[in-house]
Design an enzyme around this catalytic site. Structure first.
Site, short mmCIF file in Angstrom:
data_model
loop_
_atom_site.label_atom_id
_atom_site.label_comp_id
_atom_site.label_asym_id
_atom_site.label_seq_id
_atom_site.Cartn_x
_atom_site.Cartn_y
_atom_site.Cartn_z
N LYS A 142 24.68 32.25 -12.76
CA LYS A 142 25.64 31.49 -11.95
C LYS A 142 25.54 31.86 -10.47
O LYS A 142 25.06 32.92 -10.11
CB LYS A 142 27.05 31.66 -12.51
N ARG A 194 27.50 33.68 -23.34
CA ARG A 194 26.68 32.45 -23.25
C ARG A 194 25.58 32.68 -22.21
O ARG A 194 25.89 32.90 -21.04
CB ARG A 194 27.59 31.28 -22.85
C1 9MG Z 1 28.76 24.40 -20.41
N1 9MG Z 1 29.05 25.66 -19.73
C2 9MG Z 1 28.54 26.06 -18.54
N2 9MG Z 1 29.05 27.26 -18.21
C3 9MG Z 1 29.90 27.60 -19.22
C4 9MG Z 1 30.72 28.71 -19.46
O1 9MG Z 1 30.82 29.70 -18.59
N3 9MG Z 1 31.44 28.73 -20.60
C5 9MG Z 1 31.37 27.71 -21.49
N4 9MG Z 1 32.13 27.80 -22.60
N5 9MG Z 1 30.61 26.63 -21.30
C6 9MG Z 1 29.89 26.58 -20.19
#
Ligand code: 9MG
Length: 338
Positions: free
Chosen positions: A283, A318
């Site tokens: 990010k 994730r």
């Molecule tokens: C789709 N997506 C992109 N970033 C995300 C994040 O931090 N959490 C979740 N649940 N989905 C995300």
């Protein structure tokens, strides 16, 4: 006045076991960590927030959601599979079904317990994709993964009810909605009819505009309240609590300072009594804190932030870089348990 309890003084490994056995600490979220202290936060009015640190014994009767068992034992790695031509991090390399299926299969072999398939980019500034196009992108990928991996949890990353349903019909078993089921009025009913986990993520605004001027009274408490309200809405619609997973939505309508505050005080969210998913992988805030690297050069920051989330009891991470994350988690866990 609203009162919040944030577990602090986190312990791990044998120190956690010994402190729990001695009655000096309680297990955090039914997992491997324990906490010996609690920050009691009282929000009297907007801007008037009082904080005090007490021992677990002082507030033992109020702590049940923080210590309860969780349906998902962590940490679980969720691998990101973007079926989008405009993804911010992989430039759409996994848009065609074939490479996307191969990419997901490699992630599963490398240790991902969940693969998350998305056909609409939600990066800051992204333009929405028509639902039919989103379905066209994700369904063959999900069906292809299911054909080669019968048992893996396949998550559908979407805000759209029709896409959710098409994905579930194609073999998805989990819903990941960055709008916490608020974007599409039909999504609550689809989620209620399904049986697998449902991720309710916090987002301020929508992807097209969310980074223009994010603002909160207190970001951690505001995100907590909003997730609490979305859990209540999901339960009222018929989603069982043991299917709910929450996510503070790092980068979704948040400044760098907001993201850091959420990660630093993440243990508060265990008070909501459900598993916690965190996404920090590649990010922008990582680059902002470093040297403005492009997405594919943010692995170091992704691992550091991901491990910080896990060390605060997050159960699901994730990520884009599954093998590297699995290796980092194994190393951190081995040190913790030594
Ligand atoms: C789709 N997506 C992109 N970033 C995300 C994040 O931090 N959490 C979740 N649940 N989905 C995300």
């Amino acid at each position: 006045m609203k009162r919040y309890l944030r577990p602090i003084g986190l312990l791990s490994g044998s120190a956690a076991h010994k402190a729990v056995a001695a009655g000096l600490a309680l297990p955090l979220a039914g997992g491997a960590l324990a906490f010996s202290l609690v920050e009691v936060i009282e929000r009297m009015a907007p801007g008037d927030i009082r904080r005090e640190i007490v021992t677990v014994q002082d507030v033992a009767g109020e702590l049940q959601p923080h210590i309860g068992p969780r349906p998902l034992a962590g940490p679980i790695v969720m691998g990101i599979v973007n079926a989008t031509p405009d993804s911010f991090s992989d430039g759409g390399a996994h848009f065609d079904a074939g490479p996307a299926i191969a990419h997901a299969t490699a992630m599963i072999q490398a240790g991902a317990g969940i693969v998350d398939i998305g056909g609409e980019s939600t990066r800051p500034g992204a333009i929405p994709v028509p639902v039919d196009e989103e379905i066209r992108r994700v369904v063959p990928v999900i069906a292809g993964i299911r054909a080669v991996a019968a048992d893996v949890t396949i998550s559908i990353d979407t805000r759209n009810a029709r896409t959710m349903q098409a994905a579930l019909d194609a073999g998805a078993t989990m819903i990941n909605d960055v709008s916490a089921l608020a974007h599409d009025p039909d999504s609550l009913a689809v989620a209620a009819r399904a049986t697998g986990p449902v991720v309710l993520m916090h987002m301020q605004g929508d992807p097209a505009t969310m980074q223009q001027a994010p603002a909160y009274d207190d970001v951690v408490l505001d995100v907590y309240d909003q997730l609490e309200s979305r859990i209540a809405t999901a339960l009222a619609a018929g989603v069982a609590l043991d299917r709910v997973v929450i996510d503070p939505g790092i980068g979704f309508g948040k400044t760098v300072a907001h993201n850091l505050a959420l990660l630093a005080r993440l243990s508060l969210f265990h008070g909501l009594g459900v598993p916690l998913l965190v996404g920090v992988s590649r990010k922008r805030f990582i680059a902002r804190l470093s040297a403005d690297e492009p997405a594919e050069y943010r692995l170091g920051g992704s691992l550091a932030a991901g491990l910080a989330a896990i060390s605060r009891g997050a159960q699901i991470l994730r990520v884009h870089d599954v093998p590297e994350t699995v290796q980092a988690l194994r190393m951190a866990t081995a040190i913790r348990d030594a």
